[in-house]
Motif scaffolding. Structure first.
Motif, PDB file in Angstrom:
ATOM      1  N   ARG A   1      72.909  68.836  34.805  1.00  8.18           N
ATOM      2  CA  ARG A   1      74.158  68.684  34.059  1.00  8.18           C
ATOM      3  C   ARG A   1      74.651  67.242  34.119  1.00  8.18           C
ATOM      4  O   ARG A   1      74.562  66.584  35.170  1.00  8.18           O
ATOM      5  CB  ARG A   1      75.239  69.621  34.611  1.00  8.18           C
ATOM      6  N   ILE A   2      75.182  66.746  32.987  1.00  6.44           N
ATOM      7  CA  ILE A   2      75.765  65.411  32.913  1.00  6.44           C
ATOM      8  C   ILE A   2      77.276  65.559  32.786  1.00  6.44           C
ATOM      9  O   ILE A   2      77.760  66.266  31.898  1.00  6.44           O
ATOM     10  CB  ILE A   2      75.199  64.618  31.719  1.00  6.44           C
ATOM     11  N   ASN A   3      78.011  64.882  33.663  1.00  4.70           N
ATOM     12  CA  ASN A   3      79.466  65.022  33.696  1.00  4.70           C
ATOM     13  C   ASN A   3      80.221  63.739  33.381  1.00  4.70           C
ATOM     14  O   ASN A   3      81.440  63.775  33.233  1.00  4.70           O
ATOM     15  CB  ASN A   3      79.921  65.508  35.084  1.00  4.70           C
ATOM     16  N   HIS A   4      79.529  62.625  33.295  1.00  2.00           N
ATOM     17  CA  HIS A   4      80.245  61.385  33.019  1.00  2.00           C
ATOM     18  C   HIS A   4      79.361  60.401  32.256  1.00  2.00           C
ATOM     19  O   HIS A   4      78.126  60.423  32.359  1.00  2.00           O
ATOM     20  CB  HIS A   4      80.781  60.741  34.308  1.00  2.00           C
TER      21      HIS A   4
ATOM     22  N   ASP B   1      85.124  67.179  30.190  1.00  4.52           N
ATOM     23  CA  ASP B   1      85.766  68.457  29.896  1.00  4.52           C
ATOM     24  C   ASP B   1      84.977  69.576  30.577  1.00  4.52           C
ATOM     25  O   ASP B   1      83.795  69.767  30.281  1.00  4.52           O
ATOM     26  CB  ASP B   1      85.793  68.668  28.379  1.00  4.52           C
ATOM     27  N   PRO B   2      85.589  70.334  31.489  1.00  3.71           N
ATOM     28  CA  PRO B   2      84.843  71.376  32.197  1.00  3.71           C
ATOM     29  C   PRO B   2      84.330  72.486  31.276  1.00  3.71           C
ATOM     30  O   PRO B   2      83.400  73.216  31.640  1.00  3.71           O
ATOM     31  CB  PRO B   2      85.851  71.920  33.210  1.00  3.71           C
ATOM     32  N   GLY B   3      84.915  72.610  30.089  1.00  4.16           N
ATOM     33  CA  GLY B   3      84.486  73.659  29.163  1.00  4.16           C
ATOM     34  C   GLY B   3      83.285  73.289  28.320  1.00  4.16           C
ATOM     35  O   GLY B   3      82.703  74.139  27.646  1.00  4.16           O
ATOM     36  N   ILE B   4      82.913  72.019  28.328  1.00  3.89           N
ATOM     37  CA  ILE B   4      81.757  71.556  27.555  1.00  3.89           C
ATOM     38  C   ILE B   4      80.620  71.298  28.531  1.00  3.89           C
ATOM     39  O   ILE B   4      80.762  70.545  29.485  1.00  3.89           O
ATOM     40  CB  ILE B   4      82.100  70.285  26.756  1.00  3.89           C
ATOM     41  N   ARG B   5      79.500  71.934  28.286  1.00  2.00           N
ATOM     42  CA  ARG B   5      78.384  71.896  29.225  1.00  2.00           C
ATOM     43  C   ARG B   5      77.220  71.138  28.584  1.00  2.00           C
ATOM     44  O   ARG B   5      76.645  71.590  27.592  1.00  2.00           O
ATOM     45  CB  ARG B   5      78.003  73.318  29.633  1.00  2.00           C
ATOM     46  N   VAL B   6      76.910  69.976  29.157  1.00  2.00           N
ATOM     47  CA  VAL B   6      75.831  69.121  28.658  1.00  2.00           C
ATOM     48  C   VAL B   6      74.751  69.046  29.731  1.00  2.00           C
ATOM     49  O   VAL B   6      75.013  68.607  30.858  1.00  2.00           O
ATOM     50  CB  VAL B   6      76.342  67.708  28.316  1.00  2.00           C
ATOM     51  N   PHE B   7      73.564  69.483  29.383  1.00  2.00           N
ATOM     52  CA  PHE B   7      72.438  69.472  30.309  1.00  2.00           C
ATOM     53  C   PHE B   7      71.247  68.758  29.673  1.00  2.00           C
ATOM     54  O   PHE B   7      71.056  68.812  28.459  1.00  2.00           O
ATOM     55  CB  PHE B   7      72.006  70.902  30.656  1.00  2.00           C
ATOM     56  N   VAL B   8      70.464  68.126  30.518  1.00  4.03           N
ATOM     57  CA  VAL B   8      69.229  67.500  30.044  1.00  4.03           C
ATOM     58  C   VAL B   8      68.038  68.121  30.755  1.00  4.03           C
ATOM     59  O   VAL B   8      68.147  68.594  31.903  1.00  4.03           O
ATOM     60  CB  VAL B   8      69.237  65.970  30.270  1.00  4.03           C
ATOM     61  N   ALA B   9      66.917  68.122  30.062  1.00  3.96           N
ATOM     62  CA  ALA B   9      65.646  68.501  30.672  1.00  3.96           C
ATOM     63  C   ALA B   9      64.984  67.208  31.139  1.00  3.96           C
ATOM     64  O   ALA B   9      64.750  66.302  30.339  1.00  3.96           O
ATOM     65  CB  ALA B   9      64.759  69.218  29.662  1.00  3.96           C
TER      66      ALA B   9
ATOM     67  N   LEU C   1      82.800  57.691  22.615  1.00  2.00           N
ATOM     68  CA  LEU C   1      83.593  58.893  22.370  1.00  2.00           C
ATOM     69  C   LEU C   1      83.103  60.104  23.176  1.00  2.00           C
ATOM     70  O   LEU C   1      83.736  61.154  23.162  1.00  2.00           O
ATOM     71  CB  LEU C   1      83.598  59.231  20.874  1.00  2.00           C
ATOM     72  N   TRP C   2      82.014  59.928  23.899  1.00  2.00           N
ATOM     73  CA  TRP C   2      81.501  61.007  24.733  1.00  2.00           C
ATOM     74  C   TRP C   2      82.231  61.129  26.067  1.00  2.00           C
ATOM     75  O   TRP C   2      82.048  62.109  26.793  1.00  2.00           O
ATOM     76  CB  TRP C   2      80.010  60.798  25.015  1.00  2.00           C
ATOM     77  N   LYS C   3      83.042  60.141  26.423  1.00  2.00           N
ATOM     78  CA  LYS C   3      83.661  60.141  27.749  1.00  2.00           C
ATOM     79  C   LYS C   3      84.443  61.423  28.019  1.00  2.00           C
ATOM     80  O   LYS C   3      84.234  62.102  29.027  1.00  2.00           O
ATOM     81  CB  LYS C   3      84.571  58.916  27.917  1.00  2.00           C
ATOM     82  N   GLU C   4      85.374  61.772  27.115  1.00  2.00           N
ATOM     83  CA  GLU C   4      86.200  62.959  27.334  1.00  2.00           C
ATOM     84  C   GLU C   4      85.402  64.253  27.257  1.00  2.00           C
ATOM     85  O   GLU C   4      85.582  65.138  28.103  1.00  2.00           O
ATOM     86  CB  GLU C   4      87.367  62.970  26.355  1.00  2.00           C
ATOM     87  N   PRO C   5      84.501  64.417  26.249  1.00  2.00           N
ATOM     88  CA  PRO C   5      83.721  65.664  26.225  1.00  2.00           C
ATOM     89  C   PRO C   5      82.912  65.897  27.496  1.00  2.00           C
ATOM     90  O   PRO C   5      82.838  67.028  27.987  1.00  2.00           O
ATOM     91  CB  PRO C   5      82.806  65.483  25.002  1.00  2.00           C
ATOM     92  N   LEU C   6      82.319  64.834  28.032  1.00  2.00           N
ATOM     93  CA  LEU C   6      81.516  65.005  29.241  1.00  2.00           C
ATOM     94  C   LEU C   6      82.362  65.413  30.441  1.00  2.00           C
ATOM     95  O   LEU C   6      81.889  66.135  31.326  1.00  2.00           O
ATOM     96  CB  LEU C   6      80.760  63.713  29.561  1.00  2.00           C
TER      97      LEU C   6
END
Length: 223
Positions: free
Chosen positions: A5-8, A42-50, A35-40
């Motif tokens: 997961r990426i958070n920042h 946001d605890p409700g938005i989940r961004v993951f990388v393989a 513009l990705w700063k806030e979405p990343l």
């Protein structure tokens, strides 16, 4: 392969992911780096990388709305063929969403997704990565159980310039196969909340959302 997961925005993996997005998606589909700063965050938005051998080879972003018990697949990226990235991301995302819904005391109702119509998007090569080809992706998503909602769909450009983007269908994966339609009010509520981040939205989008919200039910059709 790791599911990370990426958070920042300062995470080095995010720079790799954003570069991958720019190679795969058309410009109007990619939110600018800053513009990705806030979405990343946001605890409700989940961004993951393989991550494979230290390299970002795929990514997925999704979110869960507890009040309506639905999720949204924002995107799935396969960066290289032959590694099973798509299956890995889909499986890990499903496990994660089930855990999130379970913590809320619920069983996930379903998941929205925007899916390219390959008969309208043939000109786009998606970075030359064949697993990202619109025909392939649409067939895979159909096999997963996604169906398109029966209304003509457009969405606001992620360039935030007020342009309308077509060539997509708005779809839904219902975990209960008996589900044959969704309330129009649910679709309107979801779309207005999802695109609230964009200040500039085309008038055609406003009309579309209002009209679909006035329908009692919207059918789910085969892809």
């Amino acid at each position: 392969m790791e599911f990370v997961r990426i958070n920042h925005i300062e995470d080095p993996l995010f720079a790799d992911m954003h570069g991958l997005m720019g190679r795969i998606f058309p410009a109007e589909e990619v939110l600018s780096f800053d513009l990705w700063k806030e979405p990343l965050e946001d605890p409700g938005i989940r961004v993951f990388v393989a991550v494979h051998e230290g390299k970002v080879v795929g990514a997925t972003e999704y979110r869960y709305y507890e009040d309506d018990n639905v999720a949204m697949t924002d995107f799935t990226i396969i960066g290289e063929p032959g590694l099973g990235i798509g299956a890995f991301l889909a499986q890990q995302r499903q496990l994660d969403l089930q855990q999130v819904a379970s913590k809320a005391g619920k069983e996930l109702f379903g998941m929205f997704a925007e899916i390219y119509d390959p008969y309208r998007i043939e000109h786009h090569e998606f970075g030359g990565i064949k697993p990202m080809d619109p025909f392939v992706r649409r067939e895979v998503l159909s096999h997963l159980g996604y169906r398109k909602l029966d209304f003509p769909y457009i969405h606001p450009s992620w360039n935030n310039d007020g342009e309308a983007v077509s060539e997509l269908d708005f779809c839904f994966l219902a975990y209960d196969p008996a589900t044959q339609s969704l309330p129009g009010s649910l679709i309107e509520k979801f779309l207005r909340r999802y695109y609230a981040v964009l200040a500039q939205k085309p008038e055609a989008w406003e009309q579309m959302v209002t009209q679909v919200g006035q329908r009692s039910q919207v059918s789910l059709l085969p892809l």
